[in-house]
Every structure is written in structure tokens, then in C-alpha cells.
Motif scaffolding. Structure first.
Motif, PDB file in Angstrom:
ATOM      1  N   ASN A 250       0.745  -1.150   0.111  1.00  0.00           N
ATOM      2  CA  ASN A 250       0.050  -0.056   0.198  1.00  0.00           C
ATOM      3  C   ASN A 250       0.859   1.217  -0.095  1.00  0.00           C
ATOM      4  OD1 ASN A 250       0.975   0.388   2.992  1.00  0.00           O
ATOM      5  ND2 ASN A 250      -0.460  -1.500   3.139  1.00  0.00           N
ATOM      6  N   ASP A 251       0.363   2.559   0.099  1.00  0.00           N
ATOM      7  CA  ASP A 251       1.363   3.580   0.114  1.00  0.00           C
ATOM      8  C   ASP A 251       0.944   4.576   1.356  1.00  0.00           C
ATOM      9  OD1 ASP A 251       2.990   5.199  -2.338  1.00  0.00           O
ATOM     10  OD2 ASP A 251       3.452   5.517  -0.396  1.00  0.00           O
ATOM     11  N   ARG A 252       1.657   5.288   1.923  1.00  0.00           N
ATOM     12  CA  ARG A 252       1.215   6.186   3.066  1.00  0.00           C
ATOM     13  C   ARG A 252       1.937   7.433   2.792  1.00  0.00           C
ATOM     14  NH1 ARG A 252       4.965   4.321   6.931  1.00  0.00           N
ATOM     15  NH2 ARG A 252       7.003   4.769   5.972  1.00  0.00           N
ATOM     16  N   ARG A 253       1.476   8.696   3.392  1.00  0.00           N
ATOM     17  CA  ARG A 253       1.972   9.812   3.713  1.00  0.00           C
ATOM     18  C   ARG A 253       2.496  10.028   5.245  1.00  0.00           C
ATOM     19  NH1 ARG A 253       4.953  12.516   4.110  1.00  0.00           N
ATOM     20  NH2 ARG A 253       5.381  15.024   3.648  1.00  0.00           N
ATOM     21  N   TYR A 254       1.951   9.243   5.943  1.00  0.00           N
ATOM     22  CA  TYR A 254       2.193   9.542   7.238  1.00  0.00           C
ATOM     23  C   TYR A 254       2.230   8.367   8.323  1.00  0.00           C
ATOM     24  CZ  TYR A 254       0.694  14.253   6.136  1.00  0.00           C
ATOM     25  OH  TYR A 254       0.428  15.421   5.282  1.00  0.00           O
ATOM     26  N   ALA A 255       1.394   7.519   8.362  1.00  0.00           N
ATOM     27  CA  ALA A 255       1.316   6.249   9.250  1.00  0.00           C
ATOM     28  C   ALA A 255       0.750   5.267   8.306  1.00  0.00           C
ATOM     29  CB  ALA A 255       0.745   6.615  10.462  1.00  0.00           C
ATOM     30  N   ASP A 256       0.107   4.144   8.977  1.00  0.00           N
ATOM     31  CA  ASP A 256      -0.662   3.211   8.297  1.00  0.00           C
ATOM     32  C   ASP A 256      -1.954   3.723   7.804  1.00  0.00           C
ATOM     33  OD1 ASP A 256      -2.216   0.011   9.129  1.00  0.00           O
ATOM     34  OD2 ASP A 256      -1.043   0.503   7.430  1.00  0.00           O
ATOM     35  N   ASP A 257      -1.691   4.459   6.267  1.00  0.00           N
ATOM     36  CA  ASP A 257      -2.479   5.340   5.799  1.00  0.00           C
ATOM     37  C   ASP A 257      -3.511   4.188   4.920  1.00  0.00           C
ATOM     38  OD1 ASP A 257      -0.524   8.359   5.227  1.00  0.00           O
ATOM     39  OD2 ASP A 257      -1.250   6.974   7.161  1.00  0.00           O
ATOM     40  N   ASP A 258      -2.974   3.073   4.399  1.00  0.00           N
ATOM     41  CA  ASP A 258      -3.541   2.288   3.386  1.00  0.00           C
ATOM     42  C   ASP A 258      -4.042   2.689   2.141  1.00  0.00           C
ATOM     43  OD1 ASP A 258      -4.858   0.072   6.140  1.00  0.00           O
ATOM     44  OD2 ASP A 258      -2.956   0.157   4.961  1.00  0.00           O
ATOM     45  N   LEU A 259      -3.095   3.782   1.740  1.00  0.00           N
ATOM     46  CA  LEU A 259      -3.568   4.418   0.246  1.00  0.00           C
ATOM     47  C   LEU A 259      -2.990   3.534  -0.707  1.00  0.00           C
ATOM     48  CD1 LEU A 259      -2.080   8.105   1.286  1.00  0.00           C
ATOM     49  CD2 LEU A 259      -4.458   7.155   1.311  1.00  0.00           C
ATOM     50  N   THR A 260      -3.254   3.881  -1.953  1.00  0.00           N
ATOM     51  CA  THR A 260      -2.916   3.054  -3.019  1.00  0.00           C
ATOM     52  C   THR A 260      -1.645   3.002  -3.637  1.00  0.00           C
ATOM     53  OG1 THR A 260      -3.523   4.585  -4.670  1.00  0.00           O
ATOM     54  CG2 THR A 260      -5.413   3.019  -4.390  1.00  0.00           C
ATOM     55  N   ASP A 265       4.588   7.573  -2.967  1.00  0.00           N
ATOM     56  CA  ASP A 265       6.165   7.154  -3.289  1.00  0.00           C
ATOM     57  C   ASP A 265       6.703   5.889  -4.032  1.00  0.00           C
ATOM     58  OD1 ASP A 265       8.955   6.990  -0.995  1.00  0.00           O
ATOM     59  OD2 ASP A 265       8.811   7.160  -2.886  1.00  0.00           O
ATOM     60  N   PRO A 266       6.136   6.071  -5.545  1.00  0.00           N
ATOM     61  CA  PRO A 266       6.471   4.913  -6.051  1.00  0.00           C
ATOM     62  C   PRO A 266       7.939   4.402  -5.881  1.00  0.00           C
ATOM     63  CG  PRO A 266       6.015   7.002  -7.542  1.00  0.00           C
ATOM     64  CD  PRO A 266       5.697   7.345  -5.875  1.00  0.00           C
ATOM     65  N   TYR A 267       9.018   5.283  -5.925  1.00  0.00           N
ATOM     66  CA  TYR A 267      10.428   4.864  -5.835  1.00  0.00           C
ATOM     67  C   TYR A 267      10.464   4.018  -4.518  1.00  0.00           C
ATOM     68  CZ  TYR A 267      15.441   5.905  -6.578  1.00  0.00           C
ATOM     69  OH  TYR A 267      16.935   5.738  -6.769  1.00  0.00           O
ATOM     70  N   GLN A 268       9.653   4.244  -3.520  1.00  0.00           N
ATOM     71  CA  GLN A 268       9.840   3.258  -2.440  1.00  0.00           C
ATOM     72  C   GLN A 268       9.728   1.794  -2.843  1.00  0.00           C
ATOM     73  OE1 GLN A 268      10.369   3.134   1.442  1.00  0.00           O
ATOM     74  NE2 GLN A 268      10.736   1.376   0.152  1.00  0.00           N
ATOM     75  N   ILE A 269       8.571   1.576  -3.414  1.00  0.00           N
ATOM     76  CA  ILE A 269       7.946   0.236  -3.806  1.00  0.00           C
ATOM     77  C   ILE A 269       9.395  -0.129  -5.094  1.00  0.00           C
ATOM     78  CG2 ILE A 269       6.323  -1.202  -4.941  1.00  0.00           C
ATOM     79  CD1 ILE A 269       5.238  -0.194  -2.618  1.00  0.00           C
TER      80      ILE A 269
END
Ligand code: LRH
Ligand code: MN
Length: 396
Positions: A250-260, A265-269
């Protein structure tokens, strides 16, 4: 050094063995503690979740399994197996990882497997054993455990005794696994507990998996890290120690945001996929790729198809890294050239190659556009709208 077409050829081959599991709860009306925004097309029955998953697999070709949460999807336990099998054949998607629910019963207020009450711990272990039995009946390899257990104030619980109770419970669970089954242990630093969480990081999960038995591994939920943590380094260690069992992407800006996935941050994945590629293709069968998201605002079908496409594209980019050249530059400490070697792949637009791969496999080149053209979303809105307007029965 590999030619352009070689690299593209490897992206094609990589896409052939790329599969990602989707969560049943990603199709349901979920929200935050501040509430839920109901979607008329949301799924709430198990059949609807299989139907939606079947549509995603039809469009993308890479999501053959559906993760199930025991109390949300299989309230009758093993007795639901026949129903599940009928949905599997009707919608062309198989039951995937089985996720126990040890986080909603009132009796688990002070913990489940780590609860000071022996009686409550035994009830929690029984739920684990039921989950193993369900997985056996459904032919699922992975039992994927996340525990909310922890405390909110210093001194209110014994961190040490809870470790012992946890080790004991996971050993009892591991004993019941069939030879092909695995116990995946998911860590999370905080929430819903805000002082200590019993399985808070990869080290704790790794120790518990090793102590539980040889079929236990660690599950990395990308949202379960402090903002400053280097997740790909954790992945590198789990690969190095042979303890990596899978991911909840998933993705997040802050914590366990469960965003798509890839939305923030695609570079993270990409960096995570790169670490996996460094371990070679043969580890892939041992690493479960799964999505774990909560689509509170985006249309749930769109968000799921968008996520799968993003995962494919970022995965294909990671495959493009010239790892031989990179290793030489790294060991020669040619920093900028090494960094540029990695970034070149990330900045390579693989979308034409991924579209060509889909076309060659008889799949829609643009699954999101195909979803819209299918009018599947309009159809489920009509079918489920009236019921959903009344608000859903369970959390997901
Ligand atoms: C916990 C978690 C876990 C699931 C739940 C839906 O935050 O990541 O994997 O059980 O989300
Ligand atoms: Mn998760």
C-alpha cells in the motif's frame, strides 16, 4: 552489458511470473475512526467480493487469488468451504491467504494471544487453529497473522510475559500446519495500541517466526514502518536471513494510511522490488505479493485495478536495473554512476512494454479504461445500491 531489447525481454518474462493477491476487504465499505463514506457499489457478501475479484483478474490477468479475513468472510469457518469452492469456479479466482481476526472481540481488550488471562489466550489460540483448519480445507498455503495486541500506558502490562505467551501460542499454531502451509507474522509499530505493540518490528516478528518453527516467516506491510525507516533495508535483511514470507503493499504519507500503491512514493516500492530482484527469480515463489489497502474515497474497483497496474509497472522497472553493471559501480564506489544506473530503470517508461505484454496475452492493454467500458461498476451500483444505502452489517 545487456542490450535494450534484452532488458525489455526480461521485463516481459518478469511480468509472466508477476502475480499479486487482492484483499476481500478492499471491495467493502471501510473507513476510519471518524466514519465511513458508503459506496453504493461496495461489496459486503462473500459472493460479491469474489465477483469483484474475478473482474479484476479478468481485466489484469495477474490477480488469481483473493485474501480472506476469517470473521469478515468465513463466519461459519470450515463449513463455508463448499460455498467458497462454488465462488472460486464461478468467478475464476481462488481463495488465497487466510487472515485470522483477533482484533474485534470485546474479550481481546487487553490482548488476544498475549492476554494475561490464560482462558482468553486459549480462545485466541483456538481461533488460530480454526484459521489453519479453514486454510487446509480451502487449499490455502498461507495463514497471515496480524495482532493488534499491546498496551497504552507504561507499567500496565508485562512486555516480557507477553513475549512468552506469544511464543507458546505461535508454536501451538505451527504444530497444526500442513507440510505445504506457512504462518506469516505481520508486524506493526503502533495502532491500535499506542504505548507498546507486542509484534512491533521485523526483529520481533523474525524471532517469533524462528521460534515458532520452520514454516513460519515474516510479512512486511509497507505501511507498518516509522516514516524515517529504510524499508528496503529491512527487506534486504529478511531476504538475507531467509525469513521473508511476503508483503502487504500500500502507500502512505504519514502512518498506516493504507493508500493505493505507488500513489505517494513509487520509488519506495521500486527500491523494495529491486532488493527482491537481487535475490534472483527462484525466491519469488516464496514471497507472497499481496495488496492491503482501504479504499475510503476512491471507487473501490477503480482503485484496485489502478493498484494492480501500478504494481506491474513498478515491478517491470525494477527488473530493468542492470544489476551486473550496478554491482561493479557500487564496489568501485562510483557513487553517481551507480545511482544513475538504478534511477535509469526507475525513470524508464515501461508502460508501452506492459501494454504490449497485456496485448500479447489477450488482455486489455488499458485495464482501467476496459473497466469503465465494461460498465461493471454501474451494474453493481444498481444491484447493491439499495442495500448499501442502509449501511453495512460488519466492518468489511
Ligand atoms: C493491520 C492490517 C492487517 C489486516 C488489516 C486489514 O493494520 O494491515 O494486515 O488484518 O490491516
Ligand atoms: Mn496488513
Amino acid at each position: 552489458m545487456k542490450s535494450e531489447s534484452d532488458l525489455h525481454q526480461s521485463a516481459f518474462q518478469a511480468l509472466d511470473c508477476f502475480q499479486i493477491e487482492i484483499p476481500s476487504w478492499g471491495f467493502a465499505n471501510t473507513g476510519t475512526r471518524f466514519g465511513k463514506f458508503l459506496q453504493s457499489g461496495a461489496a459486503s457478501t462473500l459472493e460479491e467480493k469474489f465477483s469483484d475479484a474475478g473482474q479484476v483478474h479478468k481485466l489484469t490477468g495477474v490477480t488469481p487469488t483473493l485474501a480472506l479475513h476469517v470473521l469478515w468472510d468465513l463466519p461459519n469457518g470450515t463449513a463455508d468451504a463448499e460455498t467458497v469452492h462454488s465462488f472460486e469456479s464461478k468467478y475464476g479466482v481462488a481463495a488465497g491467504s487466510i487472515n485470522p481476526n483477533l482484533f474485534q472481540d470485546q474479550e481481546f481488550k487487553f490482548g488476544s494471544l498475549c492476554n494475561p488471562s490464560k482462558e482468553i489466550r486459549e480462545r485466541a489460540v483456538r481461533h488460530m487453529l480454526d484459521s489453519v483448519a479453514i486454510a487446509r480445507k480451502l487449499g490455502s498455503r498461507d495463514i497471515s497473522l496480524w495482532l493488534p495486541d499491546g498496551s497504552n500506558y507504561p507499567g500496565t502490562q508485562s512486555i516480557r510475559r507477553r513475549i512468552e505467551w506469544l511464543e507458546e501460542a505461535l508454536q501451538k499454531t505451527h504444530k497444526k500446519l500442513a507440510p505445504n502451509q506457512r504462518l506469516l507474522i505481520e508486524y506493526k509499530p503502533f495502532e491500535p495500541a499506542f504505548y507498546h505493540t507486542d509484534i512491533a518490528d521485523w526483529g520481533m516478528a523474525s524471532h517469533l517466526a524462528a521460534r515458532a518453527g520452520p514454516q513460519a516467516r515474516v510479512l512486511v506491510d509497507t505501511g507498518h514502518h516509522y516514516a524515517t525507516q529504510n524499508i528496503e533495508q529491512v527487506v534486504a535483511w529478511l531476504l538475507h536471513t531467509g525469513m521473508l514470507g511476503g508483503f502487504h503493499f500500500n502507500d502512505r504519507r504519514y502512518a498506516d494510511d493504507d493508500l493505493t500503491l505507488g500513489s505517494i512514493d513509487p520509488y519506495q516500492i521500486f527500491r523494495i522490488f529491486h532488493e527482491i530482484q537481487l535475490s534472483g527469480q527462484n525466491v519469488l515463489s516464496q514471497i507472497a505479493f499481496m495488496i492491503d489497502q482501504s479504499h475510503n474515497l476512491k471507487g473501490k474497483m477503480e482503485a484496485m485495478v489502478q493498484t494492480v497496474c501500478a504494481a506491474q509497472e513498478i515491478y517491470a522497472r525494477a527488473v530493468l536495473v542492470d544489476r551486473e553493471k550496478l554491482a561493479a559501480l557500487q564496489d568501485a564506489c562510483r557513487l553517481v554512476e551507480a545511482e544513475e544506473c538504478l534511477r535509469d530503470a526507475f525513470w524508464t517508461d515501461v508502460r508501452p512494454a506492459v501494454r504490449a505484454w497485456r496485448k500479447q496475452r489477450g488482455l486489455a492493454e488499458n485495464p482501467l479504461a476496459a473497466l469503465r467500458a465494461s460498465e461493471y461498476v454501474e451494474q453493481i451500483r444498481k444491484e447493491r445500491g439499495a442495500r448499501n444505502a442502509k449501511g453495512a452489517s460488519s466492518y468489511a
